[in-house]
Design an enzyme around this catalytic site. Structure first.
Site, PDB file in Angstrom:
ATOM      1  N   ASN A  12     -12.894 -13.723  88.831  1.00 51.58           N
ATOM      2  CA  ASN A  12     -13.579 -12.422  88.905  1.00 51.58           C
ATOM      3  C   ASN A  12     -12.488 -11.354  88.894  1.00 51.58           C
ATOM      4  O   ASN A  12     -11.812 -11.137  89.895  1.00 51.58           O
ATOM      5  CB  ASN A  12     -14.417 -12.362  90.191  1.00 51.58           C
ATOM      6  CG  ASN A  12     -15.076 -11.008  90.391  1.00 51.58           C
ATOM      7  OD1 ASN A  12     -15.076 -10.166  89.484  1.00 51.58           O
ATOM      8  ND2 ASN A  12     -15.630 -10.776  91.569  1.00 51.58           N
ATOM      9  N   TRP A  13     -12.346 -10.723  87.748  1.00 48.99           N
ATOM     10  CA  TRP A  13     -11.234  -9.792  87.574  1.00 48.99           C
ATOM     11  C   TRP A  13     -11.439  -8.441  88.261  1.00 48.99           C
ATOM     12  O   TRP A  13     -10.517  -7.654  88.363  1.00 48.99           O
ATOM     13  CB  TRP A  13     -11.005  -9.564  86.079  1.00 48.99           C
ATOM     14  CG  TRP A  13     -10.025 -10.515  85.477  1.00 48.99           C
ATOM     15  CD1 TRP A  13      -9.416 -11.559  86.106  1.00 48.99           C
ATOM     16  CD2 TRP A  13      -9.535 -10.482  84.131  1.00 48.99           C
ATOM     17  NE1 TRP A  13      -8.564 -12.183  85.216  1.00 48.99           N
ATOM     18  CE2 TRP A  13      -8.621 -11.554  84.018  1.00 48.99           C
ATOM     19  CE3 TRP A  13      -9.789  -9.677  83.020  1.00 48.99           C
ATOM     20  CZ2 TRP A  13      -7.949 -11.810  82.822  1.00 48.99           C
ATOM     21  CZ3 TRP A  13      -9.125  -9.947  81.840  1.00 48.99           C
ATOM     22  CH2 TRP A  13      -8.211 -10.984  81.744  1.00 48.99           C
ATOM     23  N   HIS A  98     -22.727  -9.579  94.003  1.00 53.42           N
ATOM     24  CA  HIS A  98     -21.418  -9.637  94.667  1.00 53.42           C
ATOM     25  C   HIS A  98     -21.412  -8.639  95.823  1.00 53.42           C
ATOM     26  O   HIS A  98     -21.967  -7.549  95.719  1.00 53.42           O
ATOM     27  CB  HIS A  98     -20.298  -9.321  93.663  1.00 53.42           C
ATOM     28  CG  HIS A  98     -18.945  -9.612  94.223  1.00 53.42           C
ATOM     29  ND1 HIS A  98     -18.323  -8.769  95.118  1.00 53.42           N
ATOM     30  CD2 HIS A  98     -18.113 -10.679  94.053  1.00 53.42           C
ATOM     31  CE1 HIS A  98     -17.152  -9.303  95.461  1.00 53.42           C
ATOM     32  NE2 HIS A  98     -17.007 -10.461  94.832  1.00 53.42           N
ATOM     33  N   GLU A 168     -20.247 -16.769  99.216  1.00 56.49           N
ATOM     34  CA  GLU A 168     -19.072 -15.948  99.475  1.00 56.49           C
ATOM     35  C   GLU A 168     -19.243 -15.229 100.812  1.00 56.49           C
ATOM     36  O   GLU A 168     -19.849 -14.147 100.865  1.00 56.49           O
ATOM     37  CB  GLU A 168     -18.920 -14.896  98.367  1.00 56.49           C
ATOM     38  CG  GLU A 168     -18.602 -15.469  97.012  1.00 56.49           C
ATOM     39  CD  GLU A 168     -17.691 -14.530  96.230  1.00 56.49           C
ATOM     40  OE1 GLU A 168     -16.646 -14.986  95.780  1.00 56.49           O
ATOM     41  OE2 GLU A 168     -18.018 -13.353  96.086  1.00 56.49           O
ATOM     42  N   GLY A 235     -11.227 -14.272  93.192  1.00 57.45           N
ATOM     43  CA  GLY A 235     -10.897 -12.877  92.912  1.00 57.45           C
ATOM     44  C   GLY A 235      -9.418 -12.713  92.617  1.00 57.45           C
ATOM     45  O   GLY A 235      -8.944 -12.977  91.499  1.00 57.45           O
TER      46      GLY A 235
HETATM   47  P1  PGA Z   1     -10.849 -12.976  96.685  1.00 57.18           P
HETATM   48  O1  PGA Z   1     -12.202 -12.392  96.089  1.00 57.18           O
HETATM   49  O2  PGA Z   1     -10.632 -14.326  96.048  1.00 57.18           O
HETATM   50  O3  PGA Z   1      -9.810 -11.980  96.296  1.00 57.18           O
HETATM   51  O4  PGA Z   1     -11.041 -13.066  98.166  1.00 57.18           O
HETATM   52  C1  PGA Z   1     -13.296 -13.235  95.901  1.00 57.18           C
HETATM   53  C2  PGA Z   1     -14.430 -12.462  95.284  1.00 57.18           C
HETATM   54  O5  PGA Z   1     -14.527 -11.257  95.531  1.00 57.18           O
HETATM   55  O6  PGA Z   1     -15.244 -13.038  94.543  1.00 57.18           O
END
Ligand code: PGA
Length: 252
Positions: A12-13, A98, A168, A235
């Site tokens: 997820n950019w 998200h 998440e 992320g």
């Molecule tokens: P992170 O983000 O891996 O930087 O914690 C995960 C996300 O927001 O999907």
């Protein structure tokens, strides 16, 4: 779309990289590393909408998708992108719900409307769910169960083949500590139970579950091995080509 290989690795950019040129060299660089090391596995990459088409055109192993869906219906809604606009430029999947989007005002109700639309249009959709906090008096399993029920309420059972759930926990996103694999496992069981209740065992089995929140090249493998998930939503570590490559490699 080429079949998504398991474990499902999704980057997820967010609002990176800074320009299209950098995005293109990232994908070329990543795919060069994969080819050189004879890694055939595909990966999913959710990118800013304006990069989708260019990356779709150059990527061989990547399945390119959108990080969010701003609009739902074609028409007089300035600045919004609909499922058909997004998929016509090459997006093969869309992330919905998200927590960073929820923080800007997205509700379970609006996610439900978008999700019902994307699933019925045969677009793979990753629905993010997760509790804000884990406090003694907070029933986090119930919180996620309610999110699932509210978001999935009107979707047709047969459309669930296009659904992927990403667990998440909000407290683990963008931080330094991920959930433990035990914490994740407990939630995965609870999510599976809710899915069975909603759509029956046979349909529920078809839904993949991902974990996201501070996944790194060091811990990625342990989630796949110990946390009962079918893949990862990543992320920050997906925004660095060496880290993302290491994660794909560690999850073969
Ligand atoms: P992170 O983000 O891996 O930087 O914690 C995960 C996300 O927001 O999907």
């Amino acid at each position: 779309m080429s079949k998504i290989s398991k474990p499902i690795i999704v980057g997820n950019w967010k609002a990176t990289p800074k320009d299209l040129k950098t995005a293109i060299s990232f994908v070329k660089d990543l795919e060069k590393k994969l080819s050189k090391n004879k890694i055939k596995k595909n990966y999913l990459l959710a990118v800013p909408d304006v990069y989708i088409n260019s990356l779709f055109n150059i990527s061989k192993f990547g399945i390119i998708g959108a990080e969010n869906l701003t609009g739902n219906e074609e028409g007089q809604t300035t600045g919004l992108n609909t499922p058909s606009i997004i998929s016509s430029v090459g997006a093969k999947f869309i992330i919905l719900g998200h927590s960073e989007v929820r923080k800007r005002g997205e509700t379970n109700q609006s996610i439900k409307e978008k999700l019902t639309n994307t699933l019925s249009k045969n677009i793979k959709t990753i629905l993010c769910v997760g509790e804000e906090k884990r406090e003694v008096n907070v029933n986090y399993l119930k919180f996620v169960e309610d999110e699932l029920k509210e978001c999935l309420e009107v979707s047709k059972k047969e459309d669930f083949k296009n659904l992927i759930i990403a667990y998440e926990p909000v407290w683990a996103i963008g931080g330094i500590s991920p959930a433990t694999t035990n914490e994740c496992f407990e939630m995965v069981i609870s999510i599976r139970r809710t899915l069975v209740e909603l759509i029956g065992m046979d349909n529920a089995k078809k839904v993949s579950i991902l974990y996201g929140g501070t996944v790194t090249k060091e811990n990625a493998h342990s989630f796949i091995e110990e946390a009962g998930v079918d893949g990862l939503l990543i992320g920050r570590a997906s925004q660095n080509v060496d880290d993302f490559y290491s994660i794909i490699k560690s999850c073969l």
